[in-house]
Design a protein around this motif. Structure first.
Motif, mmCIF file in Angstrom:
data_model
loop_
_atom_site.group_PDB
_atom_site.id
_atom_site.type_symbol
_atom_site.label_atom_id
_atom_site.label_comp_id
_atom_site.label_asym_id
_atom_site.label_seq_id
_atom_site.Cartn_x
_atom_site.Cartn_y
_atom_site.Cartn_z
ATOM 1 N N PRO A 6 85.902 45.751 100.089
ATOM 2 C CA PRO A 6 84.546 44.235 99.152
ATOM 3 C C PRO A 6 84.205 44.492 97.342
ATOM 4 N N ARG A 7 84.087 42.847 97.404
ATOM 5 C CA ARG A 7 83.613 43.436 95.545
ATOM 6 C C ARG A 7 82.174 43.227 95.785
ATOM 7 N N ARG A 8 81.579 44.373 94.990
ATOM 8 C CA ARG A 8 80.344 44.794 94.896
ATOM 9 C C ARG A 8 79.952 44.037 93.643
ATOM 10 N N ARG A 9 78.912 42.803 93.162
ATOM 11 C CA ARG A 9 78.576 42.017 92.476
ATOM 12 C C ARG A 9 77.127 42.915 91.451
ATOM 13 N N LEU A 10 76.404 43.385 93.064
ATOM 14 C CA LEU A 10 74.869 44.126 92.419
ATOM 15 C C LEU A 10 74.673 45.255 91.653
ATOM 16 N N PRO A 11 75.479 45.982 91.154
ATOM 17 C CA PRO A 11 75.787 46.641 90.423
ATOM 18 C C PRO A 11 75.275 46.128 89.443
ATOM 19 N N LEU A 12 77.071 45.771 89.253
ATOM 20 C CA LEU A 12 76.877 44.514 87.247
ATOM 21 C C LEU A 12 75.438 44.125 87.299
ATOM 22 N N LEU A 13 75.290 42.765 88.250
ATOM 23 C CA LEU A 13 74.018 42.040 87.858
ATOM 24 C C LEU A 13 72.422 42.860 87.890
ATOM 25 N N LEU A 14 72.362 44.113 88.469
ATOM 26 C CA LEU A 14 71.615 45.006 87.599
ATOM 27 C C LEU A 14 71.519 45.757 86.484
ATOM 28 N N VAL A 15 72.444 45.919 85.974
ATOM 29 C CA VAL A 15 72.615 46.725 85.130
ATOM 30 C C VAL A 15 72.906 44.943 83.665
ATOM 31 N N GLU A 16 72.899 44.313 84.606
ATOM 32 C CA GLU A 16 72.906 43.477 83.034
ATOM 33 C C GLU A 16 71.453 42.893 83.048
ATOM 34 N N GLY A 17 71.166 42.500 84.096
ATOM 35 C CA GLY A 17 69.423 42.611 84.441
ATOM 36 C C GLY A 17 68.680 43.187 83.465
ATOM 37 N N ALA A 18 68.560 44.500 83.661
ATOM 38 C CA ALA A 18 67.854 45.457 83.640
ATOM 39 C C ALA A 18 68.347 45.386 81.426
ATOM 40 N N THR A 19 69.023 45.235 81.369
ATOM 41 C CA THR A 19 69.949 45.055 79.161
ATOM 42 C C THR A 19 68.997 43.617 79.481
ATOM 43 N N LEU A 20 68.323 42.465 79.841
ATOM 44 C CA LEU A 20 68.132 41.637 79.700
ATOM 45 C C LEU A 20 66.639 41.522 79.168
ATOM 46 N N LEU A 21 65.865 42.051 80.195
ATOM 47 C CA LEU A 21 65.171 43.061 80.550
ATOM 48 C C LEU A 21 64.635 43.829 79.579
ATOM 49 N N SER A 22 64.993 44.419 79.008
ATOM 50 C CA SER A 22 64.962 45.369 77.897
ATOM 51 C C SER A 22 64.976 45.239 76.662
ATOM 52 N N GLY A 23 66.190 44.197 76.390
ATOM 53 C CA GLY A 23 66.661 43.300 75.218
ATOM 54 C C GLY A 23 65.099 42.271 75.032
ATOM 55 N N THR A 24 65.100 41.675 75.584
ATOM 56 C CA THR A 24 64.080 40.532 75.721
ATOM 57 C C THR A 24 62.607 41.386 75.045
ATOM 58 N N GLY A 25 62.013 42.353 75.846
ATOM 59 C CA GLY A 25 60.947 43.243 75.591
ATOM 60 C C GLY A 25 60.468 43.891 73.856
ATOM 61 N N ASN A 26 62.331 44.375 73.652
ATOM 62 C CA ASN A 26 62.184 44.819 72.140
ATOM 63 C C ASN A 26 61.948 43.298 71.669
ATOM 64 N N GLY A 27 62.193 42.367 71.773
ATOM 65 C CA GLY A 27 62.885 40.858 71.237
ATOM 66 C C GLY A 27 60.688 40.529 71.156
ATOM 67 N N VAL A 28 60.266 40.671 71.495
ATOM 68 C CA VAL A 28 58.981 40.532 71.630
ATOM 69 C C VAL A 28 58.484 41.451 70.625
ATOM 70 N N ALA A 29 58.302 43.099 71.039
ATOM 71 C CA ALA A 29 57.772 43.470 70.661
ATOM 72 C C ALA A 29 58.165 43.393 68.830
ATOM 73 N N THR A 30 59.770 43.189 68.663
ATOM 74 C CA THR A 30 59.195 43.282 66.834
ATOM 75 C C THR A 30 58.225 41.843 65.982
ATOM 76 N N VAL A 31 58.062 40.583 67.047
ATOM 77 C CA VAL A 31 56.875 40.289 67.069
ATOM 78 C C VAL A 31 55.374 40.445 66.722
ATOM 79 N N ALA A 32 55.211 40.805 67.838
ATOM 80 C CA ALA A 32 53.792 41.036 68.071
ATOM 81 C C ALA A 32 53.036 42.619 67.881
ATOM 82 N N LEU A 33 54.226 43.570 67.289
ATOM 83 C CA LEU A 33 53.529 44.413 66.476
ATOM 84 C C LEU A 33 52.811 44.526 65.265
ATOM 85 N N PRO A 34 53.878 42.870 64.448
ATOM 86 C CA PRO A 34 53.470 43.181 62.570
ATOM 87 C C PRO A 34 52.345 41.655 63.598
#
Length: 436
Positions: A6-34
């Motif tokens: 069976p295909r298991r898409r959950l690991p891919l969704l988890l990896v990409e979800g973490a990528t989205l959250l981490s990247g978004t967090g860095n994007g927020v920080a680039t605005v918030a810190l200055p």
């Protein structure tokens, strides 16, 4: 006859979800810190110091990040990276509430946060082939989605940061950012994939492993060519977004148009990355790569002519669309020409080339604008990028993008022990004994 697993898409969704959250967090920080620096009475120089404090650690840390991944394991490195990023971001409002925040504290904590980012990026990218195989996806499709996820994160991150700052202030915004990193930790913790745990043959040490990765990339003619081409592109492209276009629209008194142009580029690159998985099933990878390079160069020259705003917007979209497939194809080259045990080191080294290119480009762009003037400097940068793109067209080494994978795909029975059909191209076997 055995049924396919069976295909298991959950690991891919988890990896990409973490990528989205981490990247978004860095994007927020680039605005918030200055913003936090300026709100506390610091000037543009102080805000620039904070930006520089994040840029230099990124360059240094990216070079050794892949070795850290191969020493500790992919999932564990991703967990540590996001956890430490969450702690460094949360420490800023915490220090402010306890002993008082000043510029030195912001610089130190911003630098600490930047140190951890490359290892997390590298770790998640090295998990991608196994996640794609579990989902039954071709690796090209997974690469396109991964790059589009990064693009989406950095498209929405600064906007989310601006909205949060306006609503709750910069300090609470950083608490929200830390919570996003913490959620990324939880997502990665749930990933179960072959090869995600401790490596079978870790490098002897950080320095030795990094040198081994550098040697491997330099000796592989395709990886060396892709790394150098990407480095030139980034060095010429990033100053357009970070120096030339802001200077032009500030002089025009049209900051909203600057935002629209940059968003058009980002949106185009997301669509281009997503479309790359579809395109490689109809075109040779080498053809797609050189066409993407040349169209990016031509569209950038069109933008550098500074035509009327609607035309600039059109050129911006075309630049993003054309540039979109380049990183997925570079990822494919790394994944199919690197042995499993070296994948982290190779990804880290290739990433460090990109991080080195950005500061080099910025150092070039500023004096160039002052010497030639904005319009002429823009044309020089765009023309140089087009020349580099055209120089790639006759490069015979790029035909290797269409070669069969240098290292074998998952064997019959794959990582599940069953007899399976074809696996996504480029995925290599990782023993299930090292799953954690």
């Amino acid at each position: 006859m055995s049924l396919p697993p069976p295909r298991r898409r959950l690991p891919l969704l988890l990896v990409e979800g973490a990528t989205l959250l981490s990247g978004t967090g860095n994007g927020v920080a680039t605005v918030a810190l200055p913003w936090l620096v300026l709100e506390r009475g610091g000037g543009p120089t102080a805000a620039g110091l904070v930006a520089a404090a994040t840029a230099l650690p990124l360059l240094v840390a990216s070079l050794v990040s892949g070795t850290v991944v191969d020493l500790l394991g992919r999932r564990r490195t991703a967990l540590f990276s996001d956890a430490l990023s969450a702690a460094s971001v949360a420490a800023i409002p915490l220090v402010d509430a306890t002993i008082g925040l000043n510029l030195a504290w912001i610089v130190v904590l911003a630098a600490l946060g930047a140190v951890f980012d490359p290892a997390g990026l590298t770790a998640r990218e090295t998990l991608l082939p196994a996640a794609a195989q579990a989902a039954g996806w071709r690796i090209e499709r997974a690469n396109g989605v991964h790059e589009a996820t990064w693009g989406l994160a950095f498209l929405v991150g600064p906007g989310v940061g601006g909205v949060l700052i306006a609503t709750i202030g910069p300090g609470p915004t950083l608490w929200v950012t830390a919570a996003g990193f913490a959620l990324a930790v939880l997502l990665v913790a749930a990933v179960r994939l072959p090869g995600a745990g401790r490596p079978e043959a870790p490098p002897a040490g950080v320095w030795q492993g990094t040198v081994e990765g550098l040697r491997f990339v330099w000796r592989d003619r395709l990886l060396r060519a892709v790394a150098l081409l990407t480095m030139v592109l980034v060095a010429l492209y990033l100053p357009v977004e970070g120096v030339v276009l802001p200077a032009y629209f500030v002089a025009e008194g049209a900051p909203a148009r600057l935002g629209s142009i940059l968003m058009a580029m980002s949106a185009g690159s997301i669509l281009g990355a997503l479309a790359s998985g579809w395109a490689v099933r109809r075109l040779r990878r080498r053809t797609l790569f050189v066409v993407a390079l040349v169209v990016t160069g031509l569209a950038l020259v069109g933008l550098a002519a500074l035509p009327p705003y609607p035309a600039m917007l059109t050129f911006a979209v075309v630049i993003g669309l054309a540039y979109g497939p380049i990183n997925p194809l570079a990822n494919y080259a790394m994944q199919t020409r690197t042995p499993e045990r070296l994948r982290g080191r190779v990804v880290g080294v290739m990433t460090s080339f990109t991080y080195a290119a950005g500061p080099a480009g910025y150092l070039l762009a500023g004096p160039l604008v002052e010497w030639l003037g904005l319009r002429a400097a823009f044309l020089v940068l765009a023309g140089a990028l087009l020349v580099a793109a055209l120089a790639a067209v006759p490069m015979r080494v790029l035909h290797a993008l269409d070669d069969p994978p240098r290292y074998p795909p998952a064997p019959p029975g794959g990582t599940t022990g069953r007899t399976e059909g074809p696996v996504p191209l480029g995925e290599q076997w990782a023993p299930t004994a090292h799953r954690d």
